[in-house]
Design a protein around this motif. Structure first.
Motif, mmCIF file in Angstrom:
data_model
loop_
_atom_site.group_PDB
_atom_site.id
_atom_site.type_symbol
_atom_site.label_atom_id
_atom_site.label_comp_id
_atom_site.label_asym_id
_atom_site.label_seq_id
_atom_site.Cartn_x
_atom_site.Cartn_y
_atom_site.Cartn_z
ATOM 1 N N GLU A 46 0.851 -1.196 0.000
ATOM 2 C CA GLU A 46 0.000 0.000 0.000
ATOM 3 C C GLU A 46 0.884 1.242 0.000
ATOM 4 O O GLU A 46 1.857 1.325 0.749
ATOM 5 C CB GLU A 46 -0.886 -0.020 1.243
ATOM 6 N N ASN A 49 -0.316 7.256 2.731
ATOM 7 C CA ASN A 49 -1.669 7.799 2.695
ATOM 8 C C ASN A 49 -1.873 8.961 1.726
ATOM 9 O O ASN A 49 -2.899 9.054 1.066
ATOM 10 C CB ASN A 49 -2.117 8.234 4.087
ATOM 11 N N LYS A 117 -10.931 6.485 8.672
ATOM 12 C CA LYS A 117 -9.558 6.164 8.310
ATOM 13 C C LYS A 117 -8.741 6.172 9.599
ATOM 14 O O LYS A 117 -8.587 7.223 10.217
ATOM 15 C CB LYS A 117 -9.067 7.201 7.296
ATOM 16 N N SER A 118 -8.287 4.972 10.004
ATOM 17 C CA SER A 118 -7.544 4.831 11.256
ATOM 18 C C SER A 118 -8.262 5.601 12.364
ATOM 19 O O SER A 118 -7.692 6.499 12.990
ATOM 20 C CB SER A 118 -6.102 5.287 11.096
ATOM 21 N N ASN A 187 -11.242 2.079 6.541
ATOM 22 C CA ASN A 187 -9.930 1.657 7.012
ATOM 23 C C ASN A 187 -9.859 1.806 8.536
ATOM 24 O O ASN A 187 -10.010 2.907 9.054
ATOM 25 C CB ASN A 187 -8.868 2.551 6.365
ATOM 26 N N GLU A 188 -9.698 0.695 9.220
ATOM 27 C CA GLU A 188 -9.529 0.697 10.681
ATOM 28 C C GLU A 188 -10.550 1.566 11.422
ATOM 29 O O GLU A 188 -10.193 2.598 12.018
ATOM 30 C CB GLU A 188 -8.123 1.171 11.050
ATOM 31 N N ASN A 325 -4.209 -5.794 10.148
ATOM 32 C CA ASN A 325 -3.009 -5.041 9.786
ATOM 33 C C ASN A 325 -1.922 -5.512 10.738
ATOM 34 O O ASN A 325 -1.991 -5.261 11.946
ATOM 35 C CB ASN A 325 -3.250 -3.539 9.936
ATOM 36 N N TYR A 327 1.362 -5.486 12.414
ATOM 37 C CA TYR A 327 2.592 -4.759 12.739
ATOM 38 C C TYR A 327 3.322 -5.416 13.918
ATOM 39 O O TYR A 327 3.887 -4.741 14.769
ATOM 40 C CB TYR A 327 2.298 -3.289 13.006
ATOM 41 N N GLU A 349 -1.686 -4.916 5.242
ATOM 42 C CA GLU A 349 -0.626 -4.061 5.785
ATOM 43 C C GLU A 349 0.254 -4.885 6.712
ATOM 44 O O GLU A 349 -0.246 -5.739 7.460
ATOM 45 C CB GLU A 349 -1.218 -2.909 6.620
ATOM 46 N N TYR A 372 3.311 -2.643 4.160
ATOM 47 C CA TYR A 372 2.847 -1.257 3.973
ATOM 48 C C TYR A 372 3.964 -0.291 3.542
ATOM 49 O O TYR A 372 5.079 -0.351 4.051
ATOM 50 C CB TYR A 372 2.242 -0.745 5.297
HETATM 51 C C1 DGJ Z 1 -2.347 1.779 9.468
HETATM 52 C C2 DGJ Z 1 -3.234 2.503 8.519
HETATM 53 O O1 DGJ Z 1 -4.275 1.655 8.120
HETATM 54 C C3 DGJ Z 1 -2.482 3.018 7.311
HETATM 55 O O2 DGJ Z 1 -3.356 3.784 6.521
HETATM 56 C C4 DGJ Z 1 -1.280 3.787 7.756
HETATM 57 O O3 DGJ Z 1 -1.679 4.909 8.470
HETATM 58 C C5 DGJ Z 1 -0.418 2.863 8.581
HETATM 59 N N1 DGJ Z 1 -1.131 2.450 9.742
HETATM 60 C C6 DGJ Z 1 0.883 3.369 9.123
HETATM 61 O O4 DGJ Z 1 1.338 4.525 8.731
#
Ligand code: DGJ
Length: 571
Positions: A46, A49, A117-118, A187-188, A325, A327, A349, A372
């Protein structure tokens, strides 16, 4: 003449395949992504942003993706730029994204930055953001409101739906080649600030009985629910009538589970409602992603986490699956949680971890993996590895997807938190150890020394400790760990495919594999018939070198993707 007819037939079949909509096929318990009618592993990344708002940057990112041997890029449709004035739509950026991808022969996953978004609603157009009277906000217990659109507001849903629908209509007209293979509406979702929405509509829903569709979902899936959720319902007497509080409240160590389930369900209803309308226009696979908890218990409440996944499912079926996502590197815990209930695994991600790609696809049948932020990577070593992994997996997509949900394909993962240090395949036990533990392996039969030394220390950063599947909701303090910190040393993964009883393909890096026969299989001697190094072309192994002598061992060195065909013999 005959040649001409064959050519015409070939072109006609090709045309028919191209015209096919990308789809998720579910046949014989295998879920695969089909693109142009063929199995397709999504190997992508991805973009950052804001990249999608800069056409030159988009063009550059596509080139970079191509150089990294990706087949897909995740890019954006921003609500604020698609509908800057209410009812006036502008798809120039989306068109540029599609054409730029097409030019590099890449596919796209289009992420709709709409209401959420987040967690925040920063991508809502200005005419939405500045009118909270009409577009109601998420309200906290003390009555203040957040920059988050309330999922309980019909006006919010109407506005987001309308824009999304226009987007889908536009894609139908503009994207005849189906460069866009999948949609990610929102998104999130979720919030860090409150356990639930206290807006007046939310209050009403909270005080009302749990909706019938949730009760029906519970009845249908009893015994197959996420364990913490199943326990919460059971602890309250498996009631089939009552408020959210009455059905799911008062979990030891986690008093706010009912609120979180409530929010998850309502976010899901909202997203599924407009995604369903969109799919009536253009029926592309769709999913949404969640912000996972980390070691400190940080996560937004109501986001798509495994312990509330059931409520996302109960809220509608326009989305095909839900994605984590990723991480952290605790892959077994995360991937297995997102397979519960038949959820399809796709990682939209993650950190730049080529091992994650191999392991998710090999062990958990992931349909794809997208670390990501390709337009910010500086880690040349992992970029090269990822590129080699992408190239190899793309050449193996048919073979790999044919082994989904079959014991003939497994993933290996070399890291301190990995679940399996040995796996069984057919008559064999494959033991995994560090690639750096070099030993000769001339006769590795019954006298095989125990492979693997579990000595590795590991940066605290990556660990996740969640007791009995329950999130640590009460510990939201301190800074979140940096998800982009480097990968640990002594870390690797591989995919193993058992081709015949005594023949394996192994591709990966950063680990060593030792073979033994399972207990009960009688033999006097087990040896290597041959080890060939090579690569894959169109699902076929092509040998380039034969390993023997000092190299007669299955060591996939750190930092270098190795593809082997290993043949054994026993007598
Ligand atoms: C998770 C989000 O879904 C993304 O759009 C991005 O903000 C990443 N975190 C990290 O930068």
């Amino acid at each position: 003449m005959r040649k001409q007819i064959i050519l015409i037939l070939f072109l006609a079949v090709n045309q028919a395949l191209i015209a096919q909509l990308p789809q998720l096929s579910k046949v014989d318990n295998q879920t695969k992504m089909l693109v142009d009618g063929r199995p397709f592993l999504i190997l992508g990344s991805e973009m950052h942003n804001s990249t999608g708002s800069d056409t030159a940057a988009v063009t550059a990112v596509m080139k970079e993706a191509k150089a990294l041997k990706m087949n897909t890029v995740l890019g954006y449709a921003y609500w604020e730029m698609v509908e800057p004035v209410e009812g006036k739509f502008n798809f120039d950026l989306v068109n540029h994204l599609i054409l730029a991808a097409e030019k590099e022969k890449l596919k796209l996953i289009l992420v709709w930055f709409g209401s959420w978004k987040s967690t925040t609603s920063s991508y809502a157009p200005e005419w939405v953001k500045t009118n909270p009277q009409r577009f109601e906000r998420y309200v906290t217990e003390d009555g203040s409101f957040l920059e988050i659109l309330s999922p309980f507001s019909e006006e919010n849903l109407k506005a987001d739906s309308k824009a999304y629908l226009e987007l889908m209509k536009h894609l139908k007209d503009f994207d005849k080649k189906h460069t866009v293979i999948m949609l990610q509406p929102e998104n999130e979702p979720g919030t860090f600030t409150s356990y639930r929405d206290f807006s007046s509509k939310a209050q009403k829903a909270w005080q009302a009985s749990v909706p019938k569709e949730v009760i029906d979902y519970l009845a249908k899936n009893k015994g197959k629910l996420f364990s913490a959720f199943e326990n919460a319902w059971a602890a309250n007497g498996n009631k089939t009538k009552g408020t959210w509080q009455e059905l799911f409240a008062d979990q030891p160590g986690y008093p706010h589970y009912a609120e979180e389930l409530f929010m998850a369900y309502h976010y899901s209803k909202f997203i599924n409602a407009f995604a369903a309308e969109g799919r009536k226009v253009l029926d592309l696979p769709s999913y949404c992603n969640g912000w996972l908890y980390n070691k400190l218990g940080y996560y937004p409440h109501g986001t798509i986490n495994s312990h509330v996944l059931d409520m996302y499912r109960a809220g509608g079926n326009a989305l095909d699956f839900y994605s984590p996502n990723v991480y952290s590197l605790d892959y077994d815990m995360l991937f297995s949680a997102y397979k519960i209930g038949g959820n399809t695994l796709f990682i939209p991600e993650s950190i730049l971890s080529p091992a994650g790609v191999l392991y998710a696809i090999g062990e958990y049948d992931a349909i794809g993996f997208a670390p990501y932020g390709l337009d910010g990577w500086t880690d040349e070593k992992n970029k090269t590895l990822l590129s080699d992994v992408n190239q190899t997996l793309a050449e193996m997509s048919g073979l790999i997807t044919s082994k989904f949900n079959s014991p003939e394909m497994r993933g290996l993962y070399q890291a301190p938190m990995a679940k399996n240090k040995s796996i069984e395949m057919g008559d064999y036990v494959l033991s995994i150890s560090s690639a750096e533990s070099h030993r000769f392996a001339i006769d590795f039969g019954k006298s095989l020394e125990k492979a693997g030394k579990e000595t590795i220390s590991f940066p605290q950063l990556m660990g996740i400790e969640i007791p009995e599947g329950m999130p640590k909701a009460e510990t939201q303090q301190g800074p979140p760990p940096n998800p982009f910190a480097g990968l640990p040393k002594d870390y690797g993964a591989a995919i193993v495919i058992q081709n015949y009883a005594d023949e394996f393909y192994i591709l990966g890096y950063g680990l060593r594999v030792d073979f033994a026969l399972k207990n009960g299989i009688t033999f006097k001697h087990l040896g290597y018939r041959s080890i060939e190094k090579g690569n894959f072309e169109k699902n076929e192994f092509v040998s380039t070198k034969r390993w023997n002598g000092d190299e007669l061992k299955v060591v996939l060195h750190e930092g270098e993707l190795t593809v082997l065909k290993v043949r054994l013999y026993r007598n």
